[in-house]
Scaffold this motif. Structure first.
Motif, PDB file in Angstrom:
ATOM      1  N   VAL A  39       0.856  -1.172   0.029  1.00 45.28           N
ATOM      2  CA  VAL A  39      -0.060  -0.001   0.023  1.00 45.28           C
ATOM      3  C   VAL A  39       1.033   1.139  -0.099  1.00 45.28           C
ATOM      4  N   THR A  40       1.901   1.192   0.949  1.00 47.24           N
ATOM      5  CA  THR A  40       2.836   2.505   0.877  1.00 47.24           C
ATOM      6  C   THR A  40       3.612   2.607  -0.424  1.00 47.24           C
ATOM      7  N   GLU A  41       3.964   1.802  -0.921  1.00 50.04           N
ATOM      8  CA  GLU A  41       4.742   1.771  -2.039  1.00 50.04           C
ATOM      9  C   GLU A  41       3.782   2.250  -3.341  1.00 50.04           C
ATOM     10  N   TRP A  42       2.594   2.056  -3.212  1.00 53.04           N
ATOM     11  CA  TRP A  42       1.506   2.206  -4.319  1.00 53.04           C
ATOM     12  C   TRP A  42       0.966   3.683  -4.076  1.00 53.04           C
ATOM     13  N   VAL A  43       0.716   3.945  -2.898  1.00 51.84           N
ATOM     14  CA  VAL A  43       0.089   5.580  -2.680  1.00 51.84           C
ATOM     15  C   VAL A  43       0.961   6.485  -2.269  1.00 51.84           C
ATOM     16  N   GLY A  44       2.089   5.826  -1.583  1.00 51.37           N
ATOM     17  CA  GLY A  44       2.843   7.047  -0.708  1.00 51.37           C
ATOM     18  C   GLY A  44       2.450   6.819   0.764  1.00 51.37           C
ATOM     19  N   ALA A  46       2.650   8.929   3.324  1.00 52.54           N
ATOM     20  CA  ALA A  46       2.051  10.296   3.721  1.00 52.54           C
ATOM     21  C   ALA A  46       0.496  10.375   3.578  1.00 52.54           C
ATOM     22  N   ASN A  47       0.045   9.518   2.267  1.00 55.75           N
ATOM     23  CA  ASN A  47      -1.029   9.690   1.814  1.00 55.75           C
ATOM     24  C   ASN A  47      -2.160   8.489   2.390  1.00 55.75           C
ATOM     25  N   VAL A  48      -1.741   7.641   3.193  1.00 55.07           N
ATOM     26  CA  VAL A  48      -2.657   6.792   3.791  1.00 55.07           C
ATOM     27  C   VAL A  48      -3.133   7.192   4.716  1.00 55.07           C
ATOM     28  N   GLN A  49      -4.630   7.141   4.954  1.00 53.05           N
ATOM     29  CA  GLN A  49      -5.533   7.543   5.885  1.00 53.05           C
ATOM     30  C   GLN A  49      -5.984   6.534   6.715  1.00 53.05           C
TER      31      GLN A  49
END
Length: 109
Positions: A39-44, A46-49
């Motif tokens: 998830v973090t490699e996909w969307v970054g 800082a963007n994960v809510q």
């Protein structure tokens, strides 16, 4: 050790077998860690809510995992595009080990 789970089922082969398992098995948080990495490699990061998981089955030594994500909803919120993602981790036999969801606010470009 990062999860704080020092249960010998995960690291002591005789203990795990005596408890009725074929072998030691991976922590659920390890499987969740692989999902969060995708998830973090996909969307970054800082963007994960939001990130939620549900453990379904055990991760055994030698398993090969596949993490998949599918955008199931998209909306606009405060100048960002918010995506809701459905997650799944499977092994080499297509057994589901983990399901989950994530949401991310992606800056508009």
């Amino acid at each position: 050790g990062a999860s704080g789970d020092f249960n010998p089922l995960h690291v002591v082969e005789p203990y795990a077998k005596n408890a009725g398992n074929d072998s030691v098995f991976g922590h659920g948080m390890l499987t969740a860690g692989y999902a969060s990495r995708m998830v973090t490699e996909w969307v970054g990061l800082a963007n994960v809510q939001q990130f939620k998981t549900r453990f379904i089955a055990k991760l055994w030594p030698g398993d090969t995992l596949t993490v998949t994500g599918e955008i199931v909803d998209k909306s606009e919120e405060d100048g960002s595009v918010v995506v809701d993602v459905k997650l799944e981790v499977t092994n080499q036999d297509d057994d589901v080990l983990l399901t989950g969801t994530a949401s991310a606010a992606l800056p508009e470009k």
